[in-house]
Scaffold this motif. Structure first.
Motif, short mmCIF file in Angstrom:
data_model
loop_
_atom_site.label_atom_id
_atom_site.label_comp_id
_atom_site.label_asym_id
_atom_site.label_seq_id
_atom_site.Cartn_x
_atom_site.Cartn_y
_atom_site.Cartn_z
N PRO A 338 0.94 -1.16 -0.01
CA PRO A 338 0.06 0.23 0.07
C PRO A 338 0.86 1.33 0.13
N ARG A 339 0.38 2.40 -0.38
CA ARG A 339 1.11 3.63 -0.14
C ARG A 339 1.19 3.94 1.42
N GLU A 340 2.29 4.72 1.53
CA GLU A 340 2.79 4.88 2.90
C GLU A 340 1.76 5.28 3.85
N GLU A 341 0.91 6.31 3.18
CA GLU A 341 -0.05 6.95 3.98
C GLU A 341 -1.39 6.00 4.28
N GLU A 342 -1.22 4.69 3.84
CA GLU A 342 -2.39 3.97 3.78
C GLU A 342 -2.05 2.58 4.38
N GLU A 343 -0.89 2.52 5.22
CA GLU A 343 -0.26 1.09 5.95
C GLU A 343 -1.39 0.78 6.86
N PRO A 344 -1.77 -0.55 6.81
CA PRO A 344 -2.87 -0.99 7.63
C PRO A 344 -2.66 -1.16 8.78
N ASP A 345 -3.46 -1.65 9.80
CA ASP A 345 -3.07 -1.78 11.17
C ASP A 345 -2.50 -3.12 11.47
N ASP A 352 -8.01 -6.82 4.60
CA ASP A 352 -8.92 -6.13 4.06
C ASP A 352 -9.23 -6.41 2.56
N PHE A 355 -9.21 -4.23 -0.51
CA PHE A 355 -7.81 -3.82 -0.86
C PHE A 355 -7.73 -4.49 -2.35
N GLU A 358 -10.30 -2.69 -5.02
CA GLU A 358 -9.86 -1.33 -5.12
C GLU A 358 -8.67 -1.03 -5.73
N GLN A 359 -7.49 -1.80 -5.02
CA GLN A 359 -6.22 -1.45 -5.45
C GLN A 359 -5.51 -2.27 -6.31
#
Length: 459
Positions: A338-345, A352, A355, A358-359
Motif C-alpha cells: 500500500p501507499r505509505e499513508e495507507e499502511e494497515p493496522d 481488508d 484492498f 480497489e487497489q
C-alpha cells in the motif's frame, strides 16, 4: 577473536551449570523434542525461530566443525512455535537475483546455489530428501518510461555480478508473453536463471531439522528482558556493555527463565526493533534505535480459466502489483504494497478484502486482460520486517552492546536471503569477519552515520 571469546565464555557457563536440569533442565540431546523450558545457559541465544534465525543457528554449527572440545550450545527461542503468524510461512516464496545493490545480488546468488544443492547442506541421514518444490519461472519487472533508465542501470549492475537477465522491448515482451498488455511499458527485465519460487515451509523445517540434528536446542517463549554488565554500575554511564542474561518468558505464563549467554542474535524479524526496547537494556546504549517495524502485507489467491499458462513468470507491474502462477490449474497468487499513508493496522493479521477490489484488481486487469474475469479464492496476511531507514537488512554487531548481533530488517526478502545472511552472521560470530560475502555496508555504521543504502527493488 570472537570465536575464542565464545569458547572461553561458553566453557565458564558450562562449569557453572548443575549436572541435572534444575530450574531450566539439562541440555537436550540432538534429535529429541524441544524442552518447553529453556536451559540455564547457552553459548548463543538466537531470538527468533523463523528462517533467518534457524539459518544462523545452522551455520554456527557448521562453522564450529570439530575444532571445539565441547559442542557449542545454541538455543533458538521462538514465541510462535506453531508458526501461525510467522513471516516465513506467510510469504509468497519468491527468489530473485534482480536487486539494485550489490550486497542483495550477492546474497541472492549464494542462496540460489544453496537451494540448488540443498540436500548437500540440509540432508539428514535416514530422513527423506528435502524437496522445496522450486519453480524456475523467473521474475519479470516492467518499467514505465519514467523508470526505464533506472531499470536499465540496475540490470547492468546485475550483469556485472554474473546475473543472467535479459532486457525486453515492448515488442519482444509481447512476443514472449502475448497475454500481457504492453501499454505504458517502456522496457522489461526478465531473469533467465536462478529465479522463481519455492515452498517456504519446507525450507524452514529443513533448516530446523538439520540444526537440531547437529545439536541446536529450541524452546517456545518470548525474550522480554535482559541483564547487562551495565545494570549495576554507578554513574558515569559506560560507553558499552555486554548482555549477561536473557529473560525468556514461558508461553501463557508470567514466569520467565533467565538464560546466561555469551552471544545474543537478534533475529526477531518484524519485532527486532521492539526487542531493543526490552527491560534491562540501557537506553543510552541502544542509540541509534533499530528502525525495524512490522508492516502488514496481504496476499490474495484467485482462479482465472483463461489466464497465463505454465510460462507465467513472477510478474511485477509498473503499479507495484505482483502475481505468479500457483500450481498448474490456472490459479494465481499476488499482492501489492500500500501507499505509505495507507499502511494497515498491524495489531492483527486480518485481511481488508476491499484492498484487492480497489487497489490490486484494476492494475492487474489492465496488464493482463484475461484477469478482468477472475474469482478470488482466498487470502492471508503476513508481516514484513520493514526497515524504515533504507529497506535493507541490518547485519552484524551492535555498536555499543558488544555481544549482540542483528540479522533483521529484510523488508520482504528475508526468506530468499536467509541462507546467505545466516552464514554471514555466523562468520562474524565465529571468525570475527566476513569470509564468504562482504556485507559490511549492511552493518550498523550506516545507521550511526545517518547514511542510508536504499534498495529500489522492494516489492
Amino acid at each position: 577473536e570472537l570465536g575464542q571469546t565464545l569458547e572461553r565464555m561458553g566453557r565458564t557457563l558450562r562449569d557453572q551449570l548443575p549436572s541435572s536440569g534444575s530450574g531450566g533442565g539439562g541440555w537436550i540431546p540432538p534429535g529429541t523434542h524441544p524442552d518447553p523450558r529453556p536451559p540455564d545457559a547457552a553459548d548463543v541465544v538466537v531470538v527468533g525461530g523463523g528462517v533467518v534465525g534457524w539459518s544462523v543457528a545452522y551455520w554456527l554449527k557448521v562453522l564450529e566443525g570439530r575444532r571445539r572440545q565441547h559442542g557449542m550450545r545454541v538455543l533458538v527461542v521462538e514465541r510462535d512455535p506453531m508458526y501461525s503468524r510467522a513471516s516465513t510461512v506467510l510469504s509468497a516464496g519468491g527468489i530473485r537475483q534482480q536487486f539494485s545493490i550489490r550486497e542483495n545480488i550477492l546474497m541472492s546468488r549464494f542462496s540460489a546455489s544453496f537451494l540448488r544443492d540443498i540436500n548437500e547442506y540440509l540432508g539428514v541421514p535416514n530422513e527423506p530428501p528435502v524437496d522445496i518444490q522450486f519453480q524456475p519461472s523467473g521474475y519479470l519487472f516492467l518499467a514505465s518510461p519514467q523508470n526505464a533508465a533506472a531499470l536499465e542501470a540496475t540490470v547492468q549492475l546485475q550483469r556485472d555480478e554474473g546475473v543472467q537477465v535479459a532486457l525486453l522491448s515492448p515488442t519482444q515482451l509481447k512476443t514472449k508473453f502475448p497475454w500481457i498488455n504492453t501499454e505504458d511499458v517502456a522496457v522489461a527485465s526478465y531473469g533467465l536463471e536462478d529465479e522463481g519460487w519455492f515452498d517456504p515451509w519446507t525450507l524452514l523445517t529443513a533448516l530446523r531439522r538439520k540444526a537440531i540434528s547437529m545439536g541446536v536446542q529450541s524452546c517456545p517463549g518470548e525474550v522480554r528482558g535482559f541483564v547487562t554488565s551495565a545494570n549495576n554500575m554507578m554513574p558515569p554511564a559506560p560507553s558499552s556493555a555486554r548482555i549477561k542474561y536473557v529473560h525468556v518468558y514461558m508461553p501463557d505464563s508470567l514466569e520467565y527463565q533467565p538464560v546466561a549467554c555469551a552471544i545474543v542474535i537478534n533475529a526477531a524479524g518484524a519485532w527486532a526493533g521492539k526487542l531493543l526496547e526490552a527491560d534491562g537494556l540501557p537506553r543510552a546504549l541502544c542509540q541509534p534505535p533499530l528502525p525495524i517495524q512490522p508492516r502488514k502485507r496481504y496476499i490474495f489467491t484467485w482462479h482465472c480459466p483463461n489466464g497465463p499458462g505454465l510460462s507465467c513468470p513472477f510478474l511485477v507491474d509498473t503499479s507495484g502489483a505482483y502475481f505468479r502462477r500457483d500450481g498448474l490449474d490456472r490459479n494465481y497468487l499476488g499482492g501489492m504494497s500500500p501507499r505509505e499513508e495507507e499502511e494497515p493496522d498491524t495489531s492483527d493479521l486480518s485481511v481488508d478484502h476491499n484492498f484487492f477490489q480497489e487497489q490490486m484488481w484494476p492494475p492487474l486487469a489492465r496488464r493482463v486482460p484475461a484477469f478482468e474475469s477472475l474469482r478470488v479464492r482466498g487470502s492471508w496476511a503476513g508481516y514484513y520486517d520493514y526497515n524504515t531507514f533504507d529497506q535493507n537488512p541490518v547485519l552484524g554487531p551492535h555498536p555499543r552492546l558488544e555481544n549482540l548481533f542483528t540479522a533483521a530488517g529484510f523488508s520482504g526478502h528475508g526468506l530468499q536471503h536467509a541462507p546467505a545472511a545466516g552464514r554471514a552472521v555466523a562468520e562474524l560470530v565465529m571468525r570475527g569477519r566476513y569470509e564468504t560475502l562482504d556485507l559490511r555496508r549492511l552493518g550498523w555504521d550506516r545507521l550511526v552515520d545517518g547514511e542510508p543504502l536504499p534498495e529500489k527493488g522492494v516489492i
